[in-house]
Motif scaffolding. Structure first.
Motif, short mmCIF file in Angstrom:
data_model
loop_
_atom_site.label_atom_id
_atom_site.label_comp_id
_atom_site.label_asym_id
_atom_site.label_seq_id
_atom_site.Cartn_x
_atom_site.Cartn_y
_atom_site.Cartn_z
N SER A 41 3.62 17.40 -14.42
CA SER A 41 3.73 18.93 -14.58
C SER A 41 5.17 19.13 -13.96
O SER A 41 6.22 18.16 -13.43
CB SER A 41 3.24 19.38 -13.78
N VAL A 42 6.13 20.25 -14.62
CA VAL A 42 7.35 21.29 -14.42
C VAL A 42 6.84 22.07 -13.97
O VAL A 42 5.76 22.93 -14.63
CB VAL A 42 8.19 20.65 -15.32
N ALA A 43 7.82 23.29 -12.96
CA ALA A 43 6.92 24.27 -12.68
C ALA A 43 8.83 24.70 -12.09
O ALA A 43 9.25 24.41 -11.07
CB ALA A 43 6.10 24.36 -11.22
N ASP A 44 9.05 26.29 -12.40
CA ASP A 44 10.21 27.07 -12.04
C ASP A 44 8.89 28.31 -11.01
O ASP A 44 8.08 27.90 -11.04
CB ASP A 44 11.05 27.25 -12.68
N THR A 45 10.34 29.58 -10.62
CA THR A 45 9.81 30.00 -10.73
C THR A 45 8.40 31.22 -11.13
O THR A 45 7.77 32.16 -10.16
CB THR A 45 10.53 31.10 -9.79
N THR A 46 8.54 30.81 -12.13
CA THR A 46 7.96 31.68 -13.34
C THR A 46 6.91 31.07 -13.85
O THR A 46 5.58 31.93 -14.31
CB THR A 46 8.55 32.27 -14.53
N VAL A 63 13.76 24.33 -23.29
CA VAL A 63 13.36 25.94 -23.04
C VAL A 63 13.97 26.27 -22.61
O VAL A 63 14.04 27.68 -22.28
CB VAL A 63 11.74 25.19 -22.74
N LYS A 64 14.17 25.72 -20.77
CA LYS A 64 14.54 26.03 -19.74
C LYS A 64 16.07 27.12 -20.34
O LYS A 64 16.33 27.81 -19.91
CB LYS A 64 14.73 25.43 -18.45
N GLU A 65 16.86 25.93 -21.38
CA GLU A 65 18.35 26.38 -20.74
C GLU A 65 17.96 27.01 -22.04
O GLU A 65 19.04 28.16 -22.30
CB GLU A 65 19.40 24.51 -21.69
N SER A 66 17.38 27.61 -23.34
CA SER A 66 17.32 28.60 -23.96
C SER A 66 16.68 29.73 -23.49
O SER A 66 17.31 30.73 -24.09
CB SER A 66 16.41 27.79 -25.17
N PHE A 67 15.72 29.67 -22.49
CA PHE A 67 14.72 31.03 -22.33
C PHE A 67 15.10 31.59 -20.56
O PHE A 67 14.87 32.61 -20.32
CB PHE A 67 13.34 31.05 -22.54
N GLY A 68 15.38 30.82 -20.18
CA GLY A 68 15.84 30.47 -18.84
C GLY A 68 15.27 30.22 -17.96
O GLY A 68 14.47 30.67 -16.48
N ARG A 69 13.64 30.28 -18.55
CA ARG A 69 12.53 29.86 -17.47
C ARG A 69 10.66 29.61 -18.47
O ARG A 69 10.76 29.79 -19.87
CB ARG A 69 11.55 31.87 -17.44
#
Length: 335
Positions: A41-46, A63-69
Motif C-alpha cells: 500500500s501507498v498513502a498520501d493525504t488524499t 501518478v503522483k508526479e503527474s496529478f499531485g495526488r
C-alpha cells in the motif's frame, strides 16, 4: 529469498525518494540480504492505494508526479479513503513505514505495534512527545521500532547511540541539527539580513513556505529531545528549553565574524537538560558546519570525544536512513 510486505504512509518528497531507492536497489537487497520488498500500500493525504499483490511503484511515482495526488489513480487499483489507523488495521503488512509529518502519528504507530507490525519512521513529533510509550510497546512485543532518519537524516547518530555505545556512559552531546538555520546564518555572514537570507533559502527549497519550525528552533528541539532519550532517559519536548534564530541580527553575525567566530543554532544535551539556542562558536570548532551538514560532538566516559558529521537534510540522504531501517527491521523480523 524472504519477502517483506511494506505499507508506506507519506508520498511527498521523502516518500517518493524512498520508493525510488527501493526500485533502484532491488537487486542489491536481494543479493546482499536475501530480501525482496513488496509494497502492498501507498498513502498520501488524499487516498490509500492498496493491492495485496504489490503496488507498482513506478506507476505510483508517475501518478503522483503527474496529478499531485494518489486519489487520481484508479487503473487496476483499489483506492480507499482510510484513516491511517484504519489502514494500519486493515492492511496486511510486516512493516509500517511513516514518512509523513503527522504530529499525531503515535496513535497509529501504537496500533501497528499492537497488531504485530514493525514500524520505521522519519517523523519526529511522535518520538519527541511519546518516546517512552512507543519504545516500551515495541519492546514488550519484541518488534523493531526504528527511527534513524528522525535525527541527522541518514547520518547514523541514532544507531551509534542506540546500538554501538552500549558500554559507554554519555556525558554530553553538543550538536548542530538544523540545516535551514545553518544556511540562513551562513548567508548572513555574506551580508544578507535575516529576511533576505530566509527568502533565499525558500527560493532554493531549503526552507519551507512556513519556516517557523526551523527558525524558531522547534525542529532542532525535537531532534535534541530524541538524542536525550537515546543517550540518557526518556523526556518530552516540553522539558526542553528552545530558542531559535529569529532574533539574530546582521550585526550579531558581523561581530562574531570579526572575532573569528560564527553563529550556529546549537543543541546541548546533558542528563535531564536539553537546550537549543543560537551560540557564538569558534570558527575552527567542529560545530562550525556549513551548507546542509549536521554534526554531533558526543563525549563519553570511555571513548572521550567523538564527532559524527554528515548530511542532515536532503531527500536521498533521508531516504538512506529510512531504507537502512527497513532493512534492519526486516532482518530482525526474520531472525
Amino acid at each position: 529469498m524472504r519477502e517483506v510486505k511494506l505499507s508506506l504512509f507519506g508520498f511527498g518528497n521523502v516518500g517518493r525518494s524512498v520508493a525510488r531507492v527501493l526500485l533502484e536497489k532491488e537487486a542489491f537487497f536481494r543479493e546482499r540480504y536475501g530480501l525482496r520488498f513488496r509494497v502492498v500500500s501507498v498513502a498520501d493525504t488524499t487516498a490509500v492505494v492498496w493491492l495485496p499483490e504489490g503496488v507498482d511503484l513506478r506507476e505510483a511515482l508517475i501518478v503522483k508526479e503527474s496529478f499531485g495526488r494518489l486519489s487520481e489513480w484508479t487503473n487496476d487499483y483499489e483506492v480507499y479513503n482510510l484513516s491511517p489507523v484504519g489502514a494500519v488495521g486493515e492492511i496486511d503488512a510486516d512493516i509500517v513505514v511513516d514518512v509523513t509529518n503527522d504530529k499525531n502519528a503515535h496513535t497509529w504507530h501504537l496500533a501497528a505495534l499492537r497488531d504485530g507490525k514493525a514500524v520505521v519512521t522519519s517523523n519526529k513529533p511522535p518520538l519527541a512527545f511519546h518516546y517512552a510509550e512507543l519504545t516500551e510497546e515495541a519492546g514488550r512485543r519484541g518488534l523493531p521500532y526504528m527511527f534513524e532518519a528522525t535525527v541527522m537524516a541518514g547520518t547514523p547518530v541514532v544507531g551509534l547511540l542506540r546500538d554501538n555505545l552500549l558500554g559507554d556512559s554519555v556525558e554530553e552531546i553538543e550538536a548542530v541539527l538544523n540545516a535551514t538555520t545553518t544556511f540562513i546564518l551562513s548567508r548572513m555572514e555574506e551580508g544578507l539580513d535575516f529576511e533576505g537570507a530566509l527568502k533565499r533559502a525558500q527560493e532554493m527549497g531549503i526552507a519551507e513556505r512556513d519556516p517557523r519550525g526551523d527558525v524558531l528552533g522547534t525542529d532542532a528541539g525535537y531532534k535534541a529531545t530524541i538524542l536525550h532519550c537515546l543517550a540518557f532517559h526518556p523526556i518530552t519536548y516540553g522539558e526542553a528549553r528552545v530558542r531559535g534564530i529569529e532574533g539574530i541580527t546582521l550585526e550579531d553575525v558581523r561581530r562574531a565574524v570579526e572575532r573569528g567566530n560564527t553563529v550556529r543554532l546549537v543543541a546541548e544535551v546533558r542528563e535531564g537538560k536539553v537546550t537549543v539556542e543560537p551560540r557564538e562558536i569558534p570558527g575552527e570548532s567542529p560545530l562550525a558546519v556549513e551548507s546542509h551538514e549536521n554534526v554531533a560532538v558526543i563525549r563519553t566516559d570511555l571513548l572521550g570525544e567523538m564527532v559524527i558529521k554528515g548530511a542532515g537534510a536532503g531527500l536521498r540522504e533521508t531516504a538512506s536512513g529510512v531504507v537502512s531501517d527497513i532493512v534492519k527491521a526486516s532482518l530482525r523480523l526474520g531472525g
